[in-house]
Design an enzyme around this catalytic site. Structure first.
Site, PDB file in Angstrom:
ATOM      1  N   LYS A 279       0.802  -1.094   0.138  1.00 26.58           N
ATOM      2  CA  LYS A 279       0.092  -0.013  -0.112  1.00 26.58           C
ATOM      3  C   LYS A 279       0.846   1.380   0.056  1.00 26.58           C
ATOM      4  CE  LYS A 279      -0.647  -0.369   5.016  1.00 26.58           C
ATOM      5  NZ  LYS A 279      -1.358  -0.349   6.146  1.00 26.58           N
TER       6      LYS A 279
ATOM      7  N   ARG B 235      -6.372  -1.790  17.619  1.00 24.78           N
ATOM      8  CA  ARG B 235      -6.998  -1.686  16.236  1.00 24.78           C
ATOM      9  C   ARG B 235      -7.555  -2.887  16.074  1.00 24.78           C
ATOM     10  NH1 ARG B 235      -3.283  -0.848  10.692  1.00 24.78           N
ATOM     11  NH2 ARG B 235      -3.651  -2.947  10.709  1.00 24.78           N
TER      12      ARG B 235
END
Length: 353
Positions: A35, A128
């Site tokens: 990414k 997370r």
């Protein structure tokens, strides 16, 4: 045309080999996280050419770009309910935390006559993704392992992303205990323990025998040649695989502190300045739309980044041995956030060597 991002595939290949050698000594496989460079195929193929067998990304759009490259694809962000069909089509492996998500993947994979692999994520304190607590993990695994069309490949954890929780030896031992209890109580073997990301390299370099996991999802360390906890250089790796070049559009001597009353900028609080009198300043045609000015490192000695607005990068060049002038082009090394922004920015030209 400037600004221009220059990417050295040769230097990147050197980073991959250097980090892979470290991981190989501990029998750890790397998932290359793509990414950071928007899964640009010319960059992604450097990883597959240098022994990386799994490419991972958080976005389906990026997995699509890499569908013609060899190896497996991993979706790093938890699958959204609305994208299940595309997840099964373009990803071989997904990270999941909800049974309902795994069940949706199961239905889609079964309809297609496919088997889709999943890794169940555990929240180890970074706040997370992941199930929280051992009992929640055991329940999730017990339900998921019986789903048709789904292969329970293993468990995983994440660190240093939201809460800054470090992958300490204590955390690794906690993850190890969970794995051992699961395998004993469920009578299964977890093929993969995805133990973290680039932040794990710090402990691994200090204590090579500290790992029991067999996979890391690595992005920044490959791209920057540095581990991410102490920002230390990795032996044999390069920190200049990605460099940006920007043109000077103004160069004057100006006050080093603002005059009059001040307030917040378009990006938040009013910045603080130390008044050093008149200083030689340069402005480059580069801004926060293109980079993170806190992660921009001038190549030329004596240049200091003062700050940036959307489109202007302000530099103190007073201490340069050779004072830059209007029209000169300056080069900068990049931190991870700046690599991502510059790859995303349509205003930055990309030159891949």
């Amino acid at each position: 045309m400037f600004p221009e991002l220059v990417v050295s595939r040769d230097r990147l290949a050197g980073n991959i080999r250097a980090i892979k050698a470290i991981l190989d000594r501990s029998n750890i496989d790397a998932v290359a996280v793509t990414k950071g460079f928007c899964a640009h195929p010319l960059i992604a193929e450097v990883f597959t050419d240098n022994g990386i067998n799994v490419l991972g990304d958080s976005r389906i759009q990026n997995l699509k770009k890499m569908r013609n490259l060899p190896g497996r694809r991993m979706l790093l962000r938890l699958p959204a309910p609305s994208e299940i069909d595309e997840v099964v089509e373009y990803a071989d492996i997904s990270l999941v935390s909800h049974y309902e998500t795994a069940r949706a993947l199961s239905r889609c994979a079964s309809k297609r006559g496919q088997t889709h692999s999943v890794i169940v994520m555990i929240d180890m304190g970074d706040m997370r993704e992941g199930v929280y607590g051992a009992s929640a993990l055991y329940d999730a695994l017990a339900n998921i392992m019986s789903l048709p069309g789904i292969k329970l490949e293993g468990i995983g954890a994440n660190f240093c992303c939201i809460g800054g929780a470090l992958p300490t030896l204590e955390k690794m031992n906690e993850l190890r205990r969970m794995k051992e209890v699961v395998e004993m109580e469920q009578g299964i073997f977890l093929q993969t323990v995805s133990g973290g990301n680039s932040s794990n390299l710090s402990l691994l370099l200090k204590q090579p025998n500290s790992s029991f996991y067999n996979q890391l999802r690595i992005g920044e360390a490959f791209l920057r040649g540095r581990e991410t906890v102490d920002d230390q250089a990795i032996a044999g790796a390069h920190d200049d695989c990605f460099m940006i070049r920007a043109e000077i559009i103004e160069r004057y001597s100006k006050p080093s502190a603002p005059s009059g009353s001040t307030g917040g900028t378009g990006f938040g609080k009013a910045p603080a300045f130390v008044n050093k009198g008149l200083r030689s300043r340069a402005i480059c045609a580069l801004g926060k739309l293109d980079i993170d000015d806190q992660q921009l490192f001038p190549i030329e000695e004596g240049i200091k980044v003062i700050g940036a607005s959307s489109d202007h990068l302000v530099l103190d060049v007073e201490d340069c041995k050779s004072a830059p002038e209007l029209g000169d082009v300056l080069s900068f090394k990049l931190g991870y956030a700046s690599i991502m922004r510059s790859m995303l920015s349509p205003y930055v030209q990309k030159r891949i060597l």
